[in-house]
Design a protein around this motif. Structure first.
Motif, PDB file in Angstrom:
ATOM      1  N   ALA A   2     114.532  79.063  75.823  1.00 23.39           N
ATOM      2  CA  ALA A   2     114.678  78.190  74.656  1.00 23.39           C
ATOM      3  C   ALA A   2     113.549  77.162  74.587  1.00 23.39           C
ATOM      4  O   ALA A   2     113.004  76.886  73.506  1.00 23.39           O
ATOM      5  CB  ALA A   2     116.037  77.477  74.710  1.00 23.39           C
ATOM      6  N   SER A  41     123.065  67.905  81.770  1.00 20.29           N
ATOM      7  CA  SER A  41     123.063  69.372  81.781  1.00 20.29           C
ATOM      8  C   SER A  41     122.325  69.914  83.001  1.00 20.29           C
ATOM      9  O   SER A  41     122.709  70.948  83.555  1.00 20.29           O
ATOM     10  CB  SER A  41     122.441  69.914  80.491  1.00 20.29           C
ATOM     11  OG  SER A  41     121.062  69.598  80.422  1.00 20.29           O
ATOM     12  N   VAL A  78     117.338  69.689  68.748  1.00 19.80           N
ATOM     13  CA  VAL A  78     118.259  68.728  68.137  1.00 19.80           C
ATOM     14  C   VAL A  78     117.603  68.044  66.945  1.00 19.80           C
ATOM     15  O   VAL A  78     116.385  67.997  66.813  1.00 19.80           O
ATOM     16  CB  VAL A  78     118.725  67.646  69.141  1.00 19.80           C
ATOM     17  CG1 VAL A  78     119.437  68.260  70.313  1.00 19.80           C
ATOM     18  CG2 VAL A  78     117.562  66.799  69.611  1.00 19.80           C
ATOM     19  N   THR A  99     113.396  77.296  80.602  1.00 21.30           N
ATOM     20  CA  THR A  99     114.231  78.294  79.938  1.00 21.30           C
ATOM     21  C   THR A  99     113.493  78.976  78.786  1.00 21.30           C
ATOM     22  O   THR A  99     112.490  78.450  78.267  1.00 21.30           O
ATOM     23  CB  THR A  99     115.490  77.628  79.358  1.00 21.30           C
ATOM     24  OG1 THR A  99     115.083  76.644  78.388  1.00 21.30           O
ATOM     25  CG2 THR A  99     116.308  76.955  80.456  1.00 21.30           C
ATOM     26  N   PHE A 134     113.268  68.655  71.287  1.00 19.60           N
ATOM     27  CA  PHE A 134     113.934  69.548  72.227  1.00 19.60           C
ATOM     28  C   PHE A 134     114.476  68.682  73.346  1.00 19.60           C
ATOM     29  O   PHE A 134     113.735  67.941  73.997  1.00 19.60           O
ATOM     30  CB  PHE A 134     112.974  70.597  72.794  1.00 19.60           C
ATOM     31  CG  PHE A 134     113.674  71.673  73.573  1.00 19.60           C
ATOM     32  CD1 PHE A 134     114.181  72.792  72.928  1.00 19.60           C
ATOM     33  CD2 PHE A 134     113.842  71.574  74.948  1.00 19.60           C
ATOM     34  CE1 PHE A 134     114.834  73.799  73.632  1.00 19.60           C
ATOM     35  CE2 PHE A 134     114.487  72.559  75.669  1.00 19.60           C
ATOM     36  CZ  PHE A 134     114.995  73.679  75.006  1.00 19.60           C
ATOM     37  N   ARG A 181     118.213  72.292  74.226  1.00 14.91           N
ATOM     38  CA  ARG A 181     118.549  72.656  72.848  1.00 14.91           C
ATOM     39  C   ARG A 181     117.644  71.907  71.875  1.00 14.91           C
ATOM     40  O   ARG A 181     117.159  70.814  72.155  1.00 14.91           O
ATOM     41  CB  ARG A 181     120.004  72.328  72.542  1.00 14.91           C
ATOM     42  CG  ARG A 181     120.340  70.842  72.657  1.00 14.91           C
ATOM     43  CD  ARG A 181     121.725  70.534  72.111  1.00 14.91           C
ATOM     44  NE  ARG A 181     121.982  69.100  72.135  1.00 14.91           N
ATOM     45  CZ  ARG A 181     122.907  68.492  71.400  1.00 14.91           C
ATOM     46  NH1 ARG A 181     123.655  69.205  70.574  1.00 14.91           N
ATOM     47  NH2 ARG A 181     123.085  67.190  71.467  1.00 14.91           N
ATOM     48  N   LYS A 217     123.392  77.595  79.916  1.00 19.65           N
ATOM     49  CA  LYS A 217     122.221  77.485  79.051  1.00 19.65           C
ATOM     50  C   LYS A 217     121.800  76.018  78.982  1.00 19.65           C
ATOM     51  O   LYS A 217     122.607  75.153  78.666  1.00 19.65           O
ATOM     52  CB  LYS A 217     122.536  78.004  77.648  1.00 19.65           C
ATOM     53  CG  LYS A 217     122.738  79.504  77.581  1.00 19.65           C
ATOM     54  CD  LYS A 217     122.961  79.974  76.148  1.00 19.65           C
ATOM     55  CE  LYS A 217     123.110  81.488  76.083  1.00 19.65           C
ATOM     56  NZ  LYS A 217     123.318  81.962  74.677  1.00 19.65           N
ATOM     57  N   HIS A 247     122.657  65.751  64.527  1.00 18.40           N
ATOM     58  CA  HIS A 247     123.542  66.364  65.513  1.00 18.40           C
ATOM     59  C   HIS A 247     124.597  65.371  65.990  1.00 18.40           C
ATOM     60  O   HIS A 247     124.399  64.157  65.954  1.00 18.40           O
ATOM     61  CB  HIS A 247     122.744  66.861  66.723  1.00 18.40           C
ATOM     62  CG  HIS A 247     122.232  68.261  66.566  1.00 18.40           C
ATOM     63  ND1 HIS A 247     121.074  68.549  65.896  1.00 18.40           N
ATOM     64  CD2 HIS A 247     122.710  69.446  67.011  1.00 18.40           C
ATOM     65  CE1 HIS A 247     120.854  69.856  65.929  1.00 18.40           C
ATOM     66  NE2 HIS A 247     121.846  70.426  66.589  1.00 18.40           N
TER      67      HIS A 247
END
Length: 406
Positions: free
Chosen positions: A99, A37, A53, A97, A31, A51, A48, A57
């Motif tokens: 996520a 970001s 990965v 978050t 993650f 992520r 957002k 990717h």
């Protein structure tokens, strides 16, 4: 990466904060919370962040380049304000978050492995994960990321205070503390009341034995690595010493080659790229291994002056393990009280210099007695076998991690 080579990669998940993709075979689940970001989320709080990965990717090269530029600028300017600004950005940024929570809960870890980093924001992320899962933690401390010994100036003290607010509770509440070297074990156990265990990079010695060497003519001294936190000044002293010895003997008996991505200032460059000393800049990992292998003496250098001399007080570079496991003669430079020099002293596995005068003495000693290169290369190799053998280190790690689970 080296610690978890003995683990099933499907049973390891990593949360990390770099912009590039992970480059390791020891883990299959990641993650990513990139710093780029986080910076953007301060200005655009609806973004957002974070992520899942995989190595397949596609990376945003612009983010990687921007991150590299920030780190390069920070190292070159040696600003005490930038680390504080970075912490503020991470404090404001929206990394906590749904996520991230979903990633952790879906993986459902049995144990949390927590390296204690020199930045407070990682401590906040780690404390969040520990509280979210309620699982036991094993910590790993590989530097002095707690004391004020290396701090100089108000801003550094403020940053270290913030770091201690995160690192202290994590260390005191963990089920097991791992450290990287004996001197750090003594300090950590006294400070946090732990019973820490030494865990270092391990080496596979299967089918390997020490290979005796014939020195080059002239002798080849090599340094590979960063030149920050005063190491550049130490290397300049080595360059001065080598040039002085050659002048004294009336011929080039020794040369030094420095490979580093750190760009020295003009004053240092004039000294390390002068006479028999050569600054060669940045090279690939493969080239680094080649020049190390072809060297007679590899240099381990830390600062000798001011607070910078305390930065490595409780650290242990993985380069040391590489050097000694390859049977290289090490010229180790630093104060006696720092952990790497303490390690070399305890194991009689390097030629050591603690002062400017001793650098000159040891360089001249090596030049006049090149048989020392093979003698200390052999001492270094068997020191590595005693302290860093793969089977021993892996068994220690696995047994203790299972004990923590019980």
């Amino acid at each position: 990466m080296d610690i978890f080579r003995c683990w099933d990669p499907d049973k390891v998940a990593l949360i990390y904060t770099r912009a590039d993709l992970p480059d390791t075979p020891v883990c299959n689940r990641y993650f990513q919370i990139s710093e780029s970001s986080i910076i953007k989320s301060v200005l655009k709080p609806w973004m957002k962040i974070g992520r899942v990965v995989e190595n397949t990717h596609v990376v945003k090269q612009a983010d990687v380049d921007a991150e590299h530029a920030r780190y390069t600028k920070a190292h070159k300017k040696s600003s005490n304000l930038l680390p504080l600004l970075r912490e503020v950005v991470w404090k404001i940024g929206r990394w906590k978050t749904p996520a991230l929570k979903r990633f952790v809960q879906d993986f459902a870890p049995d144990i949390i492995f927590v390296p204690i980093y020199p930045v407070a924001y990682m401590g906040r992320i780690q404390q969040y994960i520990i509280k979210l899962t309620g699982k036991p933690t094993a910590c790993y401390l590989a530097d002095d990321n707690y004391s004020y010994d290396s701090c100089e100036g108000v801003l550094q003290y403020i940053h270290r205070f913030w770091l201690r607010q995160q690192a202290g509770p994590i260390a005191r509440n963990c089920k097991q503390m791992f450290v990287i070297v004996e001197k750090e074990k003594e300090d950590t156990d006294t400070r946090f009341g732990t019973n820490s265990v030494i865990l270092t990079k391990c080496i596979d010695f299967t089918g390997r034995s020490y290979q005796h060497k014939t020195p080059n003519k002239p002798l080849k001294f090599v340094y590979t690595g960063s030149m920050i936190i005063g190491r550049d000044k130490t290397l300049a002293l080595v360059a001065d010493a080598i040039n002085a010895v050659n002048t004294k003997l009336g011929e080039t008996k020794a040369e030094m080659y420095i490979y580093s991505q750190t760009e020295p200032n003009d004053e240092i460059r004039k000294r390390i790229d002068n006479g028999a000393s050569h600054f060669c800049g940045r090279v690939s990992r493969e080239e680094v291994l080649r020049v190390q292998q072809e060297s007679d003496v590899v240099i381990f250098a830390e600062a000798l002056e001011g607070k910078e001399a305390n930065v490595a007080k409780l650290s242990f570079s993985t380069k040391i393990t590489d050097y000694i496991s390859n049977g290289k003669c090490v010229l180790a430079i630093g104060k006696n009280y720092i952990a790497p020099i303490d390690y070399f002293n305890r194991n009689d596995s390097a030629i050591i210099a603690n002062t400017k005068e001793q650098i000159c003495e040891q360089v001249e000693r090596i030049v006049n007695h090149p048989e020392l290169i093979d003698e200390y290369g052999e001492k270094a190799f068997y020191c590595a076998v005693r302290n860093h053998e793969k089977g021993m280190m892996n068994k220690r790690f696995i047994d203790i991690m299972l004990k923590v689970l019980k």
